[in-house]
Design an enzyme around this catalytic site. Structure first.
Site, PDB file in Angstrom:
ATOM      1  N   SER A 136      72.521  51.487 -10.644  1.00  0.00           N
ATOM      2  CA  SER A 136      72.126  50.944  -9.349  1.00  0.00           C
ATOM      3  C   SER A 136      72.866  49.624  -9.100  1.00  0.00           C
ATOM      4  O   SER A 136      74.089  49.591  -9.184  1.00  0.00           O
ATOM      5  CB  SER A 136      70.603  50.774  -9.312  1.00  0.00           C
ATOM      6  OG  SER A 136      70.142  50.559  -7.999  1.00  0.00           O
ATOM      7  N   ARG A 204      58.226  46.632  -1.904  1.00  0.00           N
ATOM      8  CA  ARG A 204      58.322  47.419  -3.128  1.00  0.00           C
ATOM      9  C   ARG A 204      57.870  48.860  -2.898  1.00  0.00           C
ATOM     10  O   ARG A 204      58.465  49.797  -3.435  1.00  0.00           O
ATOM     11  CB  ARG A 204      57.468  46.774  -4.222  1.00  0.00           C
ATOM     12  CG  ARG A 204      57.539  47.473  -5.572  1.00  0.00           C
ATOM     13  CD  ARG A 204      58.934  47.418  -6.147  1.00  0.00           C
ATOM     14  NE  ARG A 204      58.934  47.759  -7.566  1.00  0.00           N
ATOM     15  CZ  ARG A 204      60.011  47.782  -8.327  1.00  0.00           C
ATOM     16  NH1 ARG A 204      61.189  47.485  -7.813  1.00  0.00           N
ATOM     17  NH2 ARG A 204      59.928  48.089  -9.609  1.00  0.00           N
ATOM     18  N   ASP A 292      68.943  62.219  -6.701  1.00  0.00           N
ATOM     19  CA  ASP A 292      68.983  60.846  -6.177  1.00  0.00           C
ATOM     20  C   ASP A 292      69.180  60.879  -4.665  1.00  0.00           C
ATOM     21  O   ASP A 292      70.200  61.342  -4.166  1.00  0.00           O
ATOM     22  CB  ASP A 292      70.127  60.073  -6.849  1.00  0.00           C
ATOM     23  CG  ASP A 292      70.062  58.569  -6.608  1.00  0.00           C
ATOM     24  OD1 ASP A 292      69.375  58.149  -5.656  1.00  0.00           O
ATOM     25  OD2 ASP A 292      70.696  57.820  -7.379  1.00  0.00           O
ATOM     26  N   HIS A 321      66.369  58.578  -8.077  1.00  0.00           N
ATOM     27  CA  HIS A 321      67.200  57.449  -8.488  1.00  0.00           C
ATOM     28  C   HIS A 321      66.712  56.819  -9.788  1.00  0.00           C
ATOM     29  O   HIS A 321      67.516  56.378 -10.620  1.00  0.00           O
ATOM     30  CB  HIS A 321      67.219  56.406  -7.366  1.00  0.00           C
ATOM     31  CG  HIS A 321      68.079  55.223  -7.633  1.00  0.00           C
ATOM     32  ND1 HIS A 321      69.443  55.316  -7.809  1.00  0.00           N
ATOM     33  CD2 HIS A 321      67.773  53.899  -7.770  1.00  0.00           C
ATOM     34  CE1 HIS A 321      69.947  54.116  -8.027  1.00  0.00           C
ATOM     35  NE2 HIS A 321      68.959  53.235  -8.016  1.00  0.00           N
ATOM     36  N   ASP A 322      65.409  56.774  -9.982  1.00  0.00           N
ATOM     37  CA  ASP A 322      64.842  56.151 -11.183  1.00  0.00           C
ATOM     38  C   ASP A 322      65.194  56.884 -12.473  1.00  0.00           C
ATOM     39  O   ASP A 322      64.895  56.379 -13.563  1.00  0.00           O
ATOM     40  CB  ASP A 322      63.316  56.062 -11.071  1.00  0.00           C
ATOM     41  CG  ASP A 322      62.850  54.733 -10.495  1.00  0.00           C
ATOM     42  OD1 ASP A 322      63.708  53.856 -10.264  1.00  0.00           O
ATOM     43  OD2 ASP A 322      61.641  54.571 -10.275  1.00  0.00           O
TER      44      ASP A 322
END
Length: 347
Positions: A136, A204, A292, A321-322
């Site tokens: 990232s 967040r 992702d 993505h994580d």
């Protein structure tokens, strides 16, 4: 055993925008022993709200017989410029006022972050980097390191592309708007007692929706309600993630670093990018994640095609993505195979 360190650089730092940081400081953490040539370094670059504790958030590739083995390498993880974990940032004391910078801390770019790290390496007389790795925002730093410096000998870039595209910029924008609209924001000069917690928490939550994949949420939460409550489990999860971040991160830092990510574009101010990249002959593995949505695999594949000695590798994961912080079983062999190739070439 790791060592937490802090280094104040000898010279003031001037950002790309022309702002001056009089006494720039970098916090960093190390593992292992630096060799006499000072070139057995692995540089780990962290993501948006990350810190220097790479052995925590990269634990699955960190340790004996894994890709990041402190018995063999001197591993370094610096906290980025603009963050709130020890490096110069909005929570740092402005030497001109004796108070925290807050919103007076200048906007920074990914290249600013890398240039400050370069100055640290210069002052520590680091002569070579065996491997640079990041996912990232960490991958953005690693890529600029490879373009801007001749010390890296190899790189692994995970879950990012050659530039921040409008989709990702738009998500960053909505997160910042959540912070700006918190009544405690006060143009970034909020009190320590009343920070913009609701805005940062909402930012967040927006981010978490982009970090995961819909099928992952289906599997984790379905349409289940929280026990004894009327809200859905996914709502409780997002609330928890927002509350957890506000206890450890600063709102102005979040704004500065999301804007730094928006600045990421290897073509920016480089009219002859093909000639620039032609000299980047080190082996690079660009890792995409099939689920992702924030940085789709096509962006990673495109980046690999731009680099002269890169190969594209895709990992499969339901986590979106994580996955770069989860799928260590797939990442370890990708990294170690590159290290093996380098070792064979040096024999």
């Amino acid at each position: 055993m790791s060592k937490k360190r802090s280094h104040t650089l000898k010279e003031p730092f001037i950002t790309e925008s022309g702002a001056t940081i009089p006494k720039p400081t970098i916090a960093y953490q190390t593992w292992g022993q630096l060799n006499a040539a000072k070139d057995n370094v692995i540089l780990v670059c962290h993501a948006l709200t990350g810190n220097t504790s790479a052995d925590d958030w990269f634990e699955g590739i960190f340790g004996p017989n894994k890709a990041l083995d402190p018995r063999e390498y001197f591993i370094m993880c610096p906290n980025v410029l603009g963050s709130c974990y020890g490096s110069s940032g909005p929570t740092s004391i402005n030497p001109d006022t004796g108070k925290p910078y807050q919103a007076n801390f200048p906007e920074v770019t990914i290249r600013d972050i890398v240039r400050l790290q370069q100055q640290l390496f210069d002052e520590l007389n680091i002569s070579g980097i065996e491997l640079i790795i990041g996912g990232s925002m960490g991958g953005m730093q690693a890529l600029e390191w490879c373009i801007m410096d001749d010390r890296p000998k190899s790189a692994v870039l995970i879950g990012m592309g050659a530039k921040h595209r409008p989709w990702a910029i738009g998500i960053s924008h909505t997160q910042r708007q959540a912070i700006y609209n918190d009544p405690n924001w006060n143009d970034g000069f909020y009190s320590e007692e009343h920070p913009p917690k609701k805005g940062l928490a909402l930012a967040r939550m927006i981010a978490m929706n982009s970090y995961r994949h819909p099928s992952d949420f289906d599997q984790k939460f379905g349409r289940r309600l929280q026990d004894g409550q009327s809200n859905y489990e996914v709502e409780s999860y997002l609330n928890y993630q927002g509350e957890k971040l506000v206890e450890r991160f600063d709102a102005v830092s979040y704004v500065r670093l999301t804007k730094a990510m928006d600045s990421h574009d290897i073509r920016r101010s480089r009219p002859r990018i093909k000639e620039t990249l032609a000299g980047l002959t080190i082996p690079v593995k660009v890792v995409g994640i099939d689920s992702d949505m924030l940085y789709p695999p096509g962006e990673c594949h495109e980046l690999a095609e731009l680099l002269p000695n890169a190969c594209y590798v895709e990992i499969s994961s339901p986590h979106g993505h994580d996955a770069f912080l989860i799928e260590f079983g797939q990442l370890n062999p990708i990294i170690t195979s590159l290290q093996t190739e380098l070792s064979e070439q040096s024999v």
